[in-house]
Scaffold this motif. Structure first.
Motif, short mmCIF file in Angstrom:
data_model
loop_
_atom_site.label_atom_id
_atom_site.label_comp_id
_atom_site.label_asym_id
_atom_site.label_seq_id
_atom_site.Cartn_x
_atom_site.Cartn_y
_atom_site.Cartn_z
N ASP A 364 -2.01 9.03 4.60
CA ASP A 364 -2.51 10.40 4.65
C ASP A 364 -3.99 10.37 4.29
O ASP A 364 -4.51 9.35 3.84
N LEU A 365 -4.66 11.48 4.50
CA LEU A 365 -6.12 11.50 4.32
C LEU A 365 -6.52 11.09 2.91
O LEU A 365 -7.48 10.34 2.72
N GLN A 366 -5.78 11.58 1.91
CA GLN A 366 -6.15 11.25 0.53
C GLN A 366 -6.06 9.75 0.28
O GLN A 366 -6.94 9.17 -0.36
N LEU A 367 -5.01 9.11 0.77
CA LEU A 367 -4.86 7.66 0.59
C LEU A 367 -5.86 6.90 1.46
O LEU A 367 -6.45 5.91 1.02
N SER A 368 -6.07 7.36 2.68
CA SER A 368 -6.93 6.64 3.61
C SER A 368 -8.40 6.71 3.24
O SER A 368 -9.14 5.74 3.41
N LEU A 369 -8.86 7.86 2.73
CA LEU A 369 -10.28 8.04 2.46
C LEU A 369 -10.61 8.11 0.97
O LEU A 369 -11.78 8.02 0.60
N GLY A 370 -9.62 8.30 0.11
CA GLY A 370 -9.87 8.29 -1.33
C GLY A 370 -10.25 6.88 -1.76
O GLY A 370 -9.55 5.91 -1.45
N LYS A 371 -11.35 6.77 -2.49
CA LYS A 371 -11.83 5.45 -2.90
C LYS A 371 -11.41 5.19 -4.34
O LYS A 371 -11.62 6.03 -5.21
N GLN A 372 -10.82 4.03 -4.58
CA GLN A 372 -10.32 3.76 -5.92
C GLN A 372 -10.42 2.29 -6.29
O GLN A 372 -10.58 1.42 -5.45
N THR A 373 -10.33 2.08 -7.59
CA THR A 373 -10.35 0.72 -8.13
C THR A 373 -9.06 0.01 -7.75
O THR A 373 -7.97 0.56 -7.86
N VAL A 374 -9.21 -1.24 -7.33
CA VAL A 374 -8.06 -2.03 -6.88
C VAL A 374 -8.09 -3.38 -7.59
O VAL A 374 -9.13 -4.06 -7.60
N GLU A 375 -6.97 -3.75 -8.18
CA GLU A 375 -6.87 -5.07 -8.78
C GLU A 375 -7.01 -6.14 -7.70
O GLU A 375 -6.68 -5.90 -6.54
N PRO A 376 -7.51 -7.32 -8.04
CA PRO A 376 -7.68 -8.37 -7.03
C PRO A 376 -6.40 -8.60 -6.22
O PRO A 376 -5.31 -8.65 -6.78
N LEU A 377 -6.55 -8.70 -4.91
CA LEU A 377 -5.40 -8.91 -4.03
C LEU A 377 -4.95 -10.36 -4.08
O LEU A 377 -5.76 -11.27 -4.20
N ASP A 378 -3.66 -10.57 -4.01
CA ASP A 378 -3.08 -11.91 -4.07
C ASP A 378 -2.77 -12.39 -2.65
O ASP A 378 -1.74 -12.05 -2.07
N PHE A 379 -3.68 -13.16 -2.09
CA PHE A 379 -3.50 -13.61 -0.70
C PHE A 379 -2.42 -14.68 -0.56
O PHE A 379 -2.00 -14.98 0.56
N SER A 380 -1.95 -15.22 -1.68
CA SER A 380 -0.84 -16.18 -1.60
C SER A 380 0.46 -15.49 -1.20
O SER A 380 1.41 -16.14 -0.77
N LYS A 381 0.49 -14.15 -1.33
CA LYS A 381 1.69 -13.40 -0.94
C LYS A 381 1.74 -13.16 0.57
O LYS A 381 2.76 -12.71 1.09
N VAL A 382 0.64 -13.43 1.24
CA VAL A 382 0.58 -13.17 2.68
C VAL A 382 1.29 -14.28 3.44
O VAL A 382 0.98 -15.46 3.27
N GLU A 383 2.24 -13.90 4.25
CA GLU A 383 2.90 -14.86 5.14
C GLU A 383 3.05 -14.23 6.52
O GLU A 383 3.07 -13.01 6.65
N ILE A 384 3.12 -15.07 7.52
CA ILE A 384 3.26 -14.58 8.89
C ILE A 384 4.59 -15.08 9.46
O ILE A 384 4.84 -16.28 9.52
N ARG A 385 5.43 -14.10 9.82
CA ARG A 385 6.75 -14.42 10.39
C ARG A 385 6.81 -13.83 11.80
O ARG A 385 6.61 -12.63 11.98
N ARG A 386 7.10 -14.67 12.76
CA ARG A 386 7.08 -14.22 14.16
C ARG A 386 8.47 -14.06 14.76
O ARG A 386 8.62 -13.85 15.97
N GLY A 387 9.48 -14.15 13.91
CA GLY A 387 10.84 -13.87 14.38
C GLY A 387 11.32 -14.84 15.43
O GLY A 387 11.10 -16.05 15.34
N LYS A 388 11.95 -14.31 16.47
CA LYS A 388 12.56 -15.14 17.51
C LYS A 388 11.62 -15.42 18.69
O LYS A 388 12.07 -15.60 19.82
#
Length: 580
Positions: A364-388
């Motif tokens: 929504d607009l508030q989430l999309s455009l509201g600017k806020q402090t964000v803890e460092p993102l953990d890129f080790s959690k990112v995985e790519i699964r392509r299914g079948k």
């Protein structure tokens, strides 16, 4: 010393209001403070009142503050529109140029500071925003040197002279304010922050970054508020990884281009708002029928039609679930924080390929455009699964060259094998009409039932971590408060106040709208005496979806707001108290 500050700057759109808030916020973020900013702006390029309200705290905040400590006004309209938010000890800092008038019904102090005059003497009236920042520094007892790094980053490309003049504007603004305050200097001094480095970003940036991390190489889209920043971010970033952004002639083209790219094996998506999603509905049905992965981001705004394009609303919910003609499997995810927006966007592309169906990331607009402090993102959690997806021709070698590949094979889990076009022995037919296992058109009743059942089986076993964010410490609660998307922060604060009132309150934020997590929500509803559903629309769409899936109609009450503004914590607190 104070633990948090609510600061707002306002004026006419196009006179540097956004940059004023941006410079102020970035500097304080780098000191380690938590911030939450929300912009009120008109649906025009220039002119019309705009303001940027920023909350600064030593603790995590995810909502706009109820009141206001400092109002920086570049015109009289800013005072007239916003002064009622000021508490009795609040301060108005106004540009002396327009001869500011303080309303009679406020106890807040007002100081006229010659923003424009000082800036003009330094070379350009555009620097009046820097004078305003300097004046704010005096009230907060902030060392103006902390803005030097930010000013250099923003204006450095224009040369050292420009940087020096901007810093001089801050300095003079601080000095003039010192003269006006006298012994009151530093009356709103913030407690020191922890100094930790954190990101400061809007939800759209997190969505765009999530798409990039999730392997996207094509975004096809048409610009629209409040989704355009996703395009703008990826225009800069995708080329560095061999990808691109294509601005299409309309949202119909954007959706079909994304479908074609995904069919060809390239992770692609589009992003829009309510009006654009309406145009995409037939294409979403095409993705469902052809079982082609498709991710769409919908940043909700005020409707219907053009509606309130720059204001907050959450009224696309029913459209996302039921807007397409016919019946297809569909997944709808609704992140409630900037961090979730990043991780959920990555997961959206995995789910789209695993289940070969449309996935909508609902913001929504508030989430999309509201600017806020964000803890460092953990890129080790990112995985790519392509299914079948079969990517190796050797896996198809056992097929006879003349045999059609069973692209729509009826399987137990509803998901059929998929190939990239052009693979040897992978030939198959693709059409939007009903088809048999090889893709050839078929209107046979038995085939229709088999294919329909197969498609719909997909959503029976969807795996999505934490479909509901819960803060539910009470086995038996007086009240369960439910929300989705950006209402989370205001609900969290209201919950704390309700508990101070002596009520036992649980909180659930729905993160997976379709398929609806009824099994996870039912115990929370059953253990509560009353249920309040918080949402920014007129008809209680989320409340109705909960009733459809979880029953308990007699317990559920809707608390709605649809005037274009986000919920404030005190509004939820007051409305919930009235239920008892």
């Amino acid at each position: 010393m104070i633990q948090q500050l609510s600061w707002k700057v306002g004026g006419q759109q196009g006179e540097g209001i956004e940059s004023t808030g941006e410079i102020f916020s970035i500097a304080l973020n780098r000191l380690g403070y938590y911030l939450y900013g929300y912009r009120h702006f008109s649906s025009r390029i220039k002119g019309g009142h705009t303001n940027n309200k920023i909350r600064v705290s030593t603790k995590q905040v995810r909502a706009i503050a109820d009141d206001l400590d400092i109002l920086v006004a570049f015109d009289q309209e800013t005072i007239d529109v916003n002064y009622k938010e000021l508490h009795s000890k609040g301060i108005i800092i106004a540009d002396a140029k327009f001869d500011p008038q303080k309303p009679e019904d406020t106890e807040a102090q007002m100081f006229a500071v010659p923003f424009t005059e000082i800036a003009s003497e330094l070379g350009t009236s555009l620097m009046k925003n820097m004078v305003a920042i300097g004046a704010t520094c005096t009230i907060l007892n902030l060392d103006i040197s902390l803005f030097k790094e930010v000013v250099e980053e923003i204006f450095g490309r224009k040369g050292e002279a420009v940087v020096a003049k901007n810093m001089e504007a801050i300095k003079q603004g601080a000095e003039v304010m010192k003269e006006k305050l006298g012994e009151q200097t530093g009356i709103m001094e913030l407690e020191k922050a922890d100094g930790q480095k954190r990101m400061f970003m809007i939800g759209n940036d997190a969505i765009a970054l999530g798409a990039l991390a999730g392997g996207v190489r094509l975004m096809a889209a048409y610009p629209i508020t409040p989704a355009s920043e996703i395009m703008e971010y990826l225009i800069k970033k995708l080329p560095s990884v061999g990808g691109t952004v294509i601005q299409t002639e309309d949202e119909i083209a954007a959706a079909t281009m994304a479908i074609g790219s995904n069919y060809a094996g390239v992770r692609a998506f589009t992003a829009s708002a309510g009006p654009g999603l309406s145009l995409m509905m037939e294409s979403i049905g095409l993705a469902g029928m052809t079982e082609t992965p498709l991710v769409i981001v919908d940043t909700q705004r005020g409707g219907p039609s053009t509606g309130l394009p720059t204001k907050q609303e959450q009224s696309d919910l029913m459209a996302m679930l039921y807007g397409t003609h016919g019946e297809i499997p569909k997944i709808v995810i609704a992140p409630s924080t900037v961090q979730e927006a990043f991780y959920d966007t990555v997961e959206a592309f995995n789910l789209a390929e695993q289940y070969q169906c449309p996935v909508i990331v609902l913001s929504d607009l508030q989430l999309s455009l509201g600017k806020q402090t964000v803890e460092p993102l953990d890129f080790s959690k990112v995985e790519i699964r392509r299914g079948k997806l079969i990517q190796n021709e050797a896996d198809l070698a056992e097929l006879n060259d003349k045999t059609y590949f069973k692209r729509y094979e009826v399987t137990e889990d509803g998901v059929s094998p998929r190939v990239i076009p052009g693979m040897k022995n992978g030939i198959h037919h693709v059409t939007g009409v009903e088809h048999d296992e090889t893709g050839k058109p078929s209107e046979a009743a038995s085939n229709r039932k088999h294919q329909m059942d197969k498609r719909m089986r997909k959503i029976e076993n969807i795996q999505f971590d934490n479909p509901i964010y819960t803060d539910a410490k009470h086995e038996e609660a007086d009240l369960l408060v439910i929300g989705f998307n950006s209402t989370r922060g205001a609900i969290e604060e209201a919950k704390g106040r309700l508990e101070k009132d002596g009520l036992k309150v649980n909180h659930a934020q729905i993160r997976l709208i379709q398929p609806f997590p009824a099994d996870e929500l039912m115990p929370l509803i059953q253990s509560a005496k009353k249920v309040a559903v918080i949402e920014n629309n007129a008809t209680g769409q989320l409340a109705n979806i909960i009733k459809m899936n979880a029953g308990n109609h007699n317990k559920i009450r809707s608390i709605v707001k649809y005037d274009g503004n986000p919920f404030l914590p005190h509004e939820i607190h007051t409305e919930c108290k009235e239920l008892f």
